[in-house]
Design an enzyme around this catalytic site. Structure first.
Site: not given
Ligand code: GLC
Ligand code: CA
Length: 562
Positions: A99, A22, A30, A200, A24, A330-331, A26, A257
């Site tokens: 992706d 990150d 990003d 995907d 910034n 990520h899954d 928040d 995928e």
């Protein structure tokens, strides 16, 4: 004959942008955060970045629900940031693949907004609408994220199909105009100069147009639609058309995928003469241990089955199509927690798993944090979880039986997707150096122990071992192109093989257990002088005559035969 290609010689690093860096404050990773870390990635030695979806999205499924394919999500930055990332990465010799999510869009995509308007227009047919049956949905298919795969819409008076969340309506690939829109969108990104796509659930885009009921077991309300949606009737026609019209005009890599494919089916997608995709992700090995609750269990990985699946894919694709190599993404849960030992042998087993992935035939994929041995997380309360799949399954379990609460938490600890989505651990600073604000999902409390800063300064770290493995691939064509020859197949703790290319032979031996093991040398290497070129043990001499091989817990060695 296998052709030589840059993407076979590459190592890919997968970035989940929300959790990477990150810039910034928040609390959300990003694009500028990725730019800040390009030197780290360059130093690691990776060749390609796969960036999970960064398109405009309402984030029901963290970006896998796209509202606008040609815009960047505000939280991640602007198109200008993206262009800057691409230029800077290319300057460092790093390629970028995006992706591509085209099985479905968000229900907030303007096509769907128009599709569901009362007044019928051409967009109605961009999605899959059907009449209900006996007061219920058109058939009994379940969604991957729990419940029915169909959702009734008042204004249309019909149901639409969503294989994933309600807010992810499936596109109707039967419609030529839909396909044209998608090909135009691909061209838009490729003309920017990106280097390819990870596609995907791409083998779900062609559905059996009869939409028949699936088979349910006694305890199931919904059936899997897979037999009618996965590898469907027109799938190869669509992918070949996409290739013909767009992909073949660029020097890119494509990775599909593709859940639920056999090696034979895989070759239909990635066969060198098929003109479809370059490689694919199959899930047979990460799908091990499924039971009546599907993936939701904490069953251990049966080593011998795991080994034989990995070997089957090596042998059956050899010379015909190209493998991708991964144990996590990520899954999936963190690989050291699932396939290794994230306690006493965390470092040793993380290096062992890396050795396996980087010395089989195929292109290795590193998922962010894997290179420092990040582990699964156990949040105390379900309220700390963010993933839609996890939250839905929790509700489903607890609705069925409130006593199941403890059990489902155990399964979430083992399999939940948020295991992979806690912020990247950059340092021992507050919030692991990921953000100066409050992270969108909590940091794994072990960040003081496991972080990049610490790994960089330790010559024996997992991170430095990854660097050595990546270097090996760049230096030895045998690591990339060598034939895979399985050895010691009956061993219930040792994974062992040769890689052979012309005159050169590499010998890899991995002890997948917490015990020391002694094995007799396989005849292929018996009494052949060899040199050890990499090992996850430090205290060993370098030149060997292999007769009996003693292996420490989770020891991994790579030898070159002299
Ligand atoms: C793929 C993605 C996963 C997503 C799903 C629906 O499996 O990897 O994260 O939820 O497709 O797009
Ligand atoms: Ca941010």
């Amino acid at each position: 004959m296998i052709t030589r290609q840059w993407w076979k010689e590459s190592v890919v690093y997968q970035i989940y942008p929300r959790s990477f860096m990150d810039s910034n404050g928040d609390g959300i990773g990003d694009l500028q955060g990725i730019i800040q870390k390009l030197n780290y990635l360059k130093d690691l030695g990776v060749d390609v970045l796969w960036i999970c979806p960064i398109y405009d999205s309402p984030n029901t499924d963290n970006g896998y629900d796209i509202r606008n394919y040609r815009a960047i999500l505000n939280e991640f930055g602007t198109m200008h940031d993206f262009d800057e990332l691409l230029v800077q990465a290319h300057q460092k010799g790093i390629r970028i693949i995006m992706d591509l999510v085209v099985n479905h869009t968000s229900d907030e995509h303007e096509w769907f907004v128009k599709s569901r308007m009362k007044e019928k227009n051409k967009y109605r047919d961009y999605y899959i609408w059907r009449d209900g049956k006996q007061g219920g949905p058109p058939n009994n298919w379940g969604s991957v994220f729990s419940g029915s795969a169909w959702k009734y819409d008042e204004s249309v008076g019909q149901y639409y199909l969503h294989l994933f969340a309600e807010k992810q309506p499936d596109l109707n690939w039967e419609n030529k105009e839909v396909r044209k829109e998608i090909y135009d969108m691909l061209t838009f990104w490729l003309d920017k100069g990106i280097d390819g796509f990870r596609m995907d659930v791409i083998n779900y885009i062609s559905k059996d147009q009869r939409f028949p009921d699936g088979v349910t077991s006694a305890s199931q309300k919904y059936a899997s639609g897979d037999p009618y949606t996965c590898n469907g009737p027109r799938i190869h026609e669509y992918i070949r058309e996409m290739n013909d019209k767009v992909l073949c005009n660029y020097n890119i890599v494509t990775v599909g995928e593709t859940p639920d494919v056999s090696p034979q089916e895989a070759i239909n997608y990635v066969g060198e003469d098929r003109n479809e995709l370059n490689m694919l992700f199959q899930f047979e090995h990460v799908g091990l241990g499924m039971d009546e609750n599907g993936k939701w269990n904490d069953n251990p990985i049966p080593f011998q089955e795991f080994k034989s699946i990995m070997e089957k894919w090596q042998v059956e694709l050899d010379g015909k199509g190209w493998n991708s190599l991964f144990l996590s993404n990520h899954d999936q849960p963190r690989q050291v927690s699932r396939f290794g030992n994230d306690g006493k042998y965390r470092e040793q087993s993380a290096k062992l798993l890396a050795t396996l992935l980087h010395t089989m035939q195929g292109t290795p994929f590193i998922y962010q944090g894997e290179e420092i041995g990040m582990t699964n997380v156990k949040f105390d309360s379900i309220d700390q979880y963010k993933d839609i799949e996890t939250l839905n399954i929790y509700r489903e379990f607890v609705d069925r039986n409130p006593m199941d609460k403890e059990k489902i938490m155990r399964f979430i600890y083992a399999k939940g997707r948020d295991n992979a989505r806690t912020p990247m651990q950059w340092s021992a600073d507050k919030k692991a150096g990921f953000t100066s604000g409050t992270p969108w999902i909590q940091v794994n409390p072990n960040y003081m122990e496991i972080n990049v800063e610490k790994s960089l300064s330790d010559p024996n770290s997992i991170l430095n071992y990854y660097k050595a493995l990546i270097k090996l691939r760049h230096e030895y064509p045998t690591v990339v192109y060598g034939r895979y020859v399985p050895l010691l197949q009956d061993s219930n703790s040792v994974f062992c093989y040769l890689r052979c290319l012309e005159e050169q032979t590499l010998f890899v031996i991995l002890n997948f257990s917490e015990n020391s093991v002694t094995v007799e040398s396989p005849p292929e290497v018996l009494c052949v002088p060899c040199k050890r070129i990499l090992s996850n043990l430090q205290d060993k001499q370098n030149e060997y005559i292999l007769e009996r091989i003693n292996l420490s817990p989770y020891e991994a060695d790579i030898y070159i035969l002299l």
